[in-house]
Enzyme design. Structure first.
Site, PDB file in Angstrom:
ATOM      1  N   THR A 193      20.793 -39.677   4.318  1.00 46.76           N
ATOM      2  CA  THR A 193      21.149 -39.078   3.024  1.00 46.76           C
ATOM      3  C   THR A 193      20.956 -40.088   1.890  1.00 46.76           C
ATOM      4  O   THR A 193      20.445 -39.741   0.821  1.00 46.76           O
ATOM      5  CB  THR A 193      22.599 -38.569   3.059  1.00 46.76           C
ATOM      6  OG1 THR A 193      22.679 -37.556   4.053  1.00 46.76           O
ATOM      7  CG2 THR A 193      23.035 -37.995   1.724  1.00 46.76           C
ATOM      8  N   CYS A 383       8.825   1.647  10.569  1.00 46.66           N
ATOM      9  CA  CYS A 383       7.457   1.480  10.076  1.00 46.66           C
ATOM     10  C   CYS A 383       6.455   1.587  11.239  1.00 46.66           C
ATOM     11  O   CYS A 383       6.238   2.677  11.734  1.00 46.66           O
ATOM     12  CB  CYS A 383       7.316   0.194   9.270  1.00 46.66           C
ATOM     13  SG  CYS A 383       5.953   0.314   8.104  1.00 46.66           S
ATOM     14  N   GLN A 387       5.333   4.825  13.534  1.00 47.30           N
ATOM     15  CA  GLN A 387       3.939   5.196  13.794  1.00 47.30           C
ATOM     16  C   GLN A 387       3.697   5.269  15.302  1.00 47.30           C
ATOM     17  O   GLN A 387       3.045   6.199  15.794  1.00 47.30           O
ATOM     18  CB  GLN A 387       2.994   4.186  13.130  1.00 47.30           C
ATOM     19  CG  GLN A 387       3.137   4.146  11.604  1.00 47.30           C
ATOM     20  CD  GLN A 387       2.223   3.128  10.933  1.00 47.30           C
ATOM     21  OE1 GLN A 387       1.607   2.293  11.603  1.00 47.30           O
ATOM     22  NE2 GLN A 387       2.143   3.180   9.609  1.00 47.30           N
ATOM     23  N   HIS A 509      11.147   0.800   5.274  1.00 48.32           N
ATOM     24  CA  HIS A 509      11.951  -0.263   5.889  1.00 48.32           C
ATOM     25  C   HIS A 509      13.399  -0.191   5.380  1.00 48.32           C
ATOM     26  O   HIS A 509      13.721  -0.818   4.377  1.00 48.32           O
ATOM     27  CB  HIS A 509      11.394  -1.637   5.509  1.00 48.32           C
ATOM     28  CG  HIS A 509      10.076  -1.952   6.111  1.00 48.32           C
ATOM     29  ND1 HIS A 509       9.938  -2.756   7.217  1.00 48.32           N
ATOM     30  CD2 HIS A 509       8.828  -1.578   5.757  1.00 48.32           C
ATOM     31  CE1 HIS A 509       8.650  -2.856   7.521  1.00 48.32           C
ATOM     32  NE2 HIS A 509       7.954  -2.161   6.647  1.00 48.32           N
ATOM     33  N   GLU A 511      15.900  -1.625   6.515  1.00 43.95           N
ATOM     34  CA  GLU A 511      16.607  -2.913   6.698  1.00 43.95           C
ATOM     35  C   GLU A 511      16.657  -3.762   5.433  1.00 43.95           C
ATOM     36  O   GLU A 511      17.550  -4.597   5.285  1.00 43.95           O
ATOM     37  CB  GLU A 511      15.990  -3.700   7.863  1.00 43.95           C
ATOM     38  CG  GLU A 511      14.604  -4.311   7.624  1.00 43.95           C
ATOM     39  CD  GLU A 511      13.433  -3.366   7.896  1.00 43.95           C
ATOM     40  OE1 GLU A 511      13.643  -2.133   7.913  1.00 43.95           O
ATOM     41  OE2 GLU A 511      12.305  -3.862   8.072  1.00 43.95           O
TER      42      GLU A 511
HETATM   43  N1  GLN Z   1       0.605  -1.864  10.489  1.00 45.90           N
HETATM   44  C1  GLN Z   1       1.201  -0.681   9.962  1.00 45.90           C
HETATM   45  C2  GLN Z   1       0.615  -0.305   8.620  1.00 45.90           C
HETATM   46  O1  GLN Z   1       0.012  -1.107   7.963  1.00 45.90           O
HETATM   47  C3  GLN Z   1       2.721  -0.812   9.881  1.00 45.90           C
HETATM   48  C4  GLN Z   1       3.207  -1.872   8.952  1.00 45.90           C
HETATM   49  C5  GLN Z   1       4.653  -2.246   9.153  1.00 45.90           C
HETATM   50  O2  GLN Z   1       5.231  -2.024  10.217  1.00 45.90           O
HETATM   51  N2  GLN Z   1       5.243  -2.865   8.142  1.00 45.90           N
HETATM   52  O3  GLN Z   1       0.735   0.825   8.180  1.00 45.90           O
END
Ligand code: GLN
Length: 537
Positions: A193, A383, A387, A509, A511
């Site tokens: 430090t 996300c 998908q 998202h 989160e």
């Molecule tokens: N790869 C996917 C897309 O581009 C999902 C992206 C993600 O999960 N943030 O749509």
């Protein structure tokens, strides 16, 4: 009151938690009644972390205005319950980009453009920008990297100059260091430090407050020694001992009176005594939860938990709220096969399939989704997870064996997840996805509407590909409901499976919006369902 600027720098080692210390101090000052924001300056050349692999930089955190930023901004939002923006995260790349653009526009005509003053001026303008455009009273600026790093030098020089620009009591410098413990001799060592502060002094910055990370209590002797050798007041050596959780740090800092020192240095008018009741209640719940549930996070960056920081924190927030400790099991999607799925997944109370990019690990994710669909294990797809759930459903329920995302298979006859028309001509990778906050309308009687308790929401996005509306009817007919849509862009945002306890996927998202005091409604709903299924209440 003039704006107050606090600069947080680090030394001795990286990853000491400047972000958590900044967020903790921000929370204490906010709880004392001040309007606070936090910004981060990162010394790398990428314009933003959006183009980096999570292994390089952890999660990329997305703000309301669609900035792809450092994960520390997630801590700022979760601790303070504030919304950050593009201006809260600035990189060396952005600074140079701005200066070079100005040079081409002829803004510096006749001059040699140099690091000092042009780069440092641009950095300082960015330091002050957020304060100028908003009514914040205190702006905490975290400087990424360590003192002594070549790439951080212009930032430290700009901090030195900021001290000259600002009034004496509008500037404060906090230095975060490490006090290592030598177990062989049973000693805490102050020398690293001392050297770190010397390095900082070489850059022209005298720290006002030292925050010292340590595994053992420092004691008066070590604190006094640090004060003497580092030229700070004795009461400004703050111990930051290892905590049970990051959320305990604000209370540790409060007990060490960090906020009081800051208020004194900045000559702030005392507004009110600290209001931390809700925070302490959260901590109490966090550390004394009666129930325990296990949630598997299936992803391809699971060796680095920081890659899914906001998801794991959202589970902690929801769990504490529901008297439940959420044990996270990290499951690498690369390692899931049809043969081992049962062994790997059967003990889980819930499964999250995480966001991500690229082909690697997709099969494992699809196997995990099929497992949770058939075994009625609560499933949350985020996300890429949503998908993959759409692909799994198409392949195994709609019987479209070659169903895929255009991202992984350009030649499939059934691109369930496809590239949007307006994405087709985009060549650049940086900042070109669907980013930031979009509106979404929820269907009646859905899990989503029951969780959010309203029919119109806004959530943050970060993806290039979308659900292909040609398959909407087939999905609905076969039991996969579309329960959230973006009406303006005609895009699917939420899918939910009928006849399953809890099976939901979001194109967005959730989160990113969970905070300590406002856990996200979908994470609450997910954890609650798991808790009920497991404990019957
Ligand atoms: N790869 C996917 C897309 O581009 C999902 C992206 C993600 O999960 N943030 O749509």
């Amino acid at each position: 009151m003039s704006k107050k600027y606090i600069f947080v720098t680090g030394g001795v080692a990286s990853s000491l938690g400047k972000g958590i210390i900044s967020a903790s101090l921000g929370l204490l000052l906010k709880s004392a009644g001040y309007k606070v924001t936090i910004q981060k300056f990162d010394p790398y050349l990428n314009i933003d972390p959006g183009t980096m692999n999570p292994y390089e930089h952890g999660e990329c955190y997305v703000t309301e205005d669609g900035a792809e930023t450092d994960l520390d901004l997630g801590h700022y939002e979760r601790f303070l319950g504030i919304s950050t923006s593009q201006d809260n995260n600035v990189t060396t790349g952005r600074i140079y980009n701005n200066v070079i653009k100005k040079e081409r526009e002829g803004k510096f005509l006749g001059k040699t453009v140099q690091v000092i003053p042009h780069i440092t001026d641009e950095i300082k303008n960015s330091f002050y920008k957020i304060g100028k455009n908003n009514d914040f009273e205190i702006i905490i600026t975290e400087i990424g990297g360590c003192i002594g790093d070549i790439e951080s030098l212009p930032f430290f020089e700009a901090v030195r100059q900021a001290k000259q620009d600002l009034k004496r009591d509008d500037f404060l410098s906090i230095h975060l260091t490490l006090i290592p413990y030598l177990s062989a001799s049973g000693e805490l060592k102050t020398k690293p430090t001392q050297h770190s502060v010397k390095k900082l002094l070489e850059a022209g910055i005298q720290p006002d407050i030292l925050v010292c990370r340590t595994e053992h209590n420092l004691g008066k002797e070590i604190k006094d020694k640090l004060a003497l050798f580092c030229n700070v007041s004795k009461n400004s050596v703050i111990e930051s001992i290892d905590a049970k959780s990051i959320y305990d740090v604000p209370i540790l800092m409060k007990n060490e009176k960090l906020h009081i020192r800051v208020i004194e240095y900045l000559n702030l008018v005392r507004k009110k005594s600290l209001k931390m009741q809700k925070w302490t209640k959260f901590l109490k719940n966090l550390h004394s939860s009666k129930y325990e549930i296990s949630v598997g996070i299936v992803g391809k960056y699971t060796e680095l938990h920081d890659a899914y920081k906001s998801i794991s924190e959202s589970l902690i927030h929801a769990g504490a709220n529901l008297n439940s400790k959420v044990k996270i099991k990290w499951i690498s999607s690369d390692e899931i096969t049809t043969k081992n799925a049962n062994n790997k997944l059967k003990k889980l109370d819930g499964i999250i399939v995480a966001p991500g990019f690229g082909n690697r690990g997709i099969n494992g994710k699809i196997i995990a989704i099929k497992f949770s669909r058939l075994n009625k294990i609560p499933f949350f797809g985020i996300c890429l997870g949503m998908q993959c759930a759409s692909i799994e459903f198409s392949r195994n329920v709609l019987n479209l064996k070659d169903a895929d995302s255009y991202e992984f298979n350009k030649n499939t006859k059934n691109p369930i997840i496809d590239l949007m028309e307006n994405q087709k001509n985009i060549k650049n990778k940086g900042g070109t996805m669907r980013l930031g906050s979009y509106k979404c309308e929820l269907s009646k009687n859905s899990i989503a509407i029951k969780a959010y308790k309203k029919s119109s929401i806004r959530e943050r996005h970060r993806h290039r590909f979308e659900f292909n509306n040609n398959y909407l009817e087939d999905f609905k007919k076969n039991g996969m409901e579309i329960t959230g849509v973006n009406q303006k862009l005609n895009l699917v945002e939420i899918i939910e499976l009928k006849n399953h306890p809890w099976f939901l996927g979001t194109q967005y998202h959730p989160e990113y919006k969970s905070t300590v005091l406002n856990p996200h409604p979908l994470f609450i709903s997910f954890v609650k369902k798991i808790k009920i299924l497991k404990n019957g209440q």
